[in-house]
Design an enzyme around this catalytic site. Structure first.
Site, PDB file in Angstrom:
ATOM      1  N   GLY A  58      20.810 -13.911 -27.596  1.00  0.00           N
ATOM      2  CA  GLY A  58      19.967 -13.800 -26.409  1.00  0.00           C
ATOM      3  C   GLY A  58      20.477 -12.754 -25.432  1.00  0.00           C
ATOM      4  N   MET A  59      21.797 -12.617 -25.323  1.00  0.00           N
ATOM      5  CA  MET A  59      22.366 -11.556 -24.491  1.00  0.00           C
ATOM      6  C   MET A  59      22.063 -10.197 -25.105  1.00  0.00           C
ATOM      7  SD  MET A  59      26.334 -10.830 -23.525  1.00  0.00           S
ATOM      8  CE  MET A  59      26.900  -9.169 -23.189  1.00  0.00           C
ATOM      9  N   GLN A  60      22.183 -10.106 -26.410  1.00  0.00           N
ATOM     10  CA  GLN A  60      21.916  -8.848 -27.101  1.00  0.00           C
ATOM     11  C   GLN A  60      20.453  -8.439 -26.940  1.00  0.00           C
ATOM     12  OE1 GLN A  60      23.313  -9.563 -31.090  1.00  0.00           O
ATOM     13  NE2 GLN A  60      25.413  -9.896 -30.407  1.00  0.00           N
ATOM     14  N   GLU A 114      27.890 -23.678 -25.632  1.00  0.00           N
ATOM     15  CA  GLU A 114      27.450 -24.988 -26.132  1.00  0.00           C
ATOM     16  C   GLU A 114      28.534 -25.695 -26.942  1.00  0.00           C
ATOM     17  OE1 GLU A 114      25.958 -22.087 -29.330  1.00  0.00           O
ATOM     18  OE2 GLU A 114      26.337 -22.065 -27.192  1.00  0.00           O
ATOM     19  N   HIS A 140      29.753 -18.705 -27.031  1.00  0.00           N
ATOM     20  CA  HIS A 140      28.951 -19.909 -27.261  1.00  0.00           C
ATOM     21  C   HIS A 140      29.405 -21.054 -26.369  1.00  0.00           C
ATOM     22  CE1 HIS A 140      26.652 -18.570 -30.783  1.00  0.00           C
ATOM     23  NE2 HIS A 140      27.683 -17.756 -30.942  1.00  0.00           N
ATOM     24  N   GLU A 143      21.609  -4.442 -36.536  1.00  0.00           N
ATOM     25  CA  GLU A 143      21.274  -5.601 -37.360  1.00  0.00           C
ATOM     26  C   GLU A 143      19.804  -5.543 -37.773  1.00  0.00           C
ATOM     27  OE1 GLU A 143      21.735 -10.472 -37.289  1.00  0.00           O
ATOM     28  OE2 GLU A 143      21.965  -9.349 -35.415  1.00  0.00           O
ATOM     29  N   ARG A 174      29.153 -11.167 -35.088  1.00  0.00           N
ATOM     30  CA  ARG A 174      29.547  -9.872 -35.642  1.00  0.00           C
ATOM     31  C   ARG A 174      29.107  -8.690 -34.770  1.00  0.00           C
ATOM     32  NH1 ARG A 174      31.375 -10.521 -40.674  1.00  0.00           N
ATOM     33  NH2 ARG A 174      30.713 -12.340 -41.824  1.00  0.00           N
ATOM     34  N   CYS A 194      24.690 -15.343 -26.819  1.00  0.00           N
ATOM     35  CA  CYS A 194      25.022 -14.512 -27.971  1.00  0.00           C
ATOM     36  C   CYS A 194      23.858 -13.573 -28.306  1.00  0.00           C
ATOM     37  CB  CYS A 194      25.445 -15.380 -29.149  1.00  0.00           C
ATOM     38  SG  CYS A 194      26.311 -14.461 -30.446  1.00  0.00           S
TER      39      CYS A 194
END
Length: 192
Positions: free
Chosen positions: A21-23, A156, A154, A43, A109, A19
């Site tokens: 981390g990809m961004q 996990e 996600h 953000e 988001r 999430c």
């Protein structure tokens, strides 16, 4: 856990970004490989010159029209929630891990901005899984790297100690192989 995508990318260290981390990995690649020094997420910097990551409601399409999402829209406003199926391109690292389709849960988001995908791909980043309708990047990878992958969802949420998720298994195997290579190199240097 290693969290610096640039260090991992430049030194061949296995990287898994989930999430956020990809961004972060996408922003780092845009800045340091594509030359978009001001690339960021809205953000962090609302008026960034290059919103490589943004709320989908902040995007403009090719015609210059601003995408508009509200709480009443079909995707639940600006939050993407729940499991979503997505095809995975054959020949990719993601395909070797997931097969032809991924179905994972979301809770976020911010998204990688589609307006930058072609530029990122022209420099070597790959997005082998994108949502069928809006073509939102679900997975990013760097094919020239031993294991550099980021996922918007996600994994996990579906992993357990006895039934590890295939993405985590692949990451651990890549990390072990990397560690063995480093140990072997250190032993050869010591013996020389």
């Amino acid at each position: 856990m290693l969290t610096d995508p640039r260090y991992a990318r430049e030194r061949g260290v296995p990287y898994l970004g989930i999430c956020f981390g990809m961004q972060l990995a996408t922003i780092e690649f845009a800045r340091n490989v594509c030359g978009l020094k001001e690339a960021n997420s809205t953000e962090f910097e609302r008026e960034t010159q290059h919103p490589v990551v943004a709320l989908i409601s902040e995007w403009t399409d090719r015609s210059g029209r601003v995408e508009c999402r509200t709480e009443g829209s079909d995707l639940g406003g600006t939050m993407r929630l729940g499991a979503q199926k997505c095809p995975v391109e054959s020949g990719s690292m993601a395909h070797r891990i997931y097969g032809a389709e991924v179905n994972e849960r979301h809770r976020h988001r911010y998204e990688v901005n589609n307006n930058y995908v072609a530029q990122l791909e022209s420099k070597g980043l790959r997005f082998p899984a994108r949502t069928p309708v809006e073509h939102l990047p679900e997975i990013m990878e760097l094919p020239s790297h031993r294991f550099f992958i980021g996922v918007q969802f996600h994994p996990e949420f579906t992993s357990t100690p006895r039934a590890g998720h295939p993405l985590f298994k692949a990451f651990i195997l890549a990390a072990l192989a990397y560690q063995q290579e480093r140990r072997g190199a250190a032993l050869r240097m010591a013996a020389a």
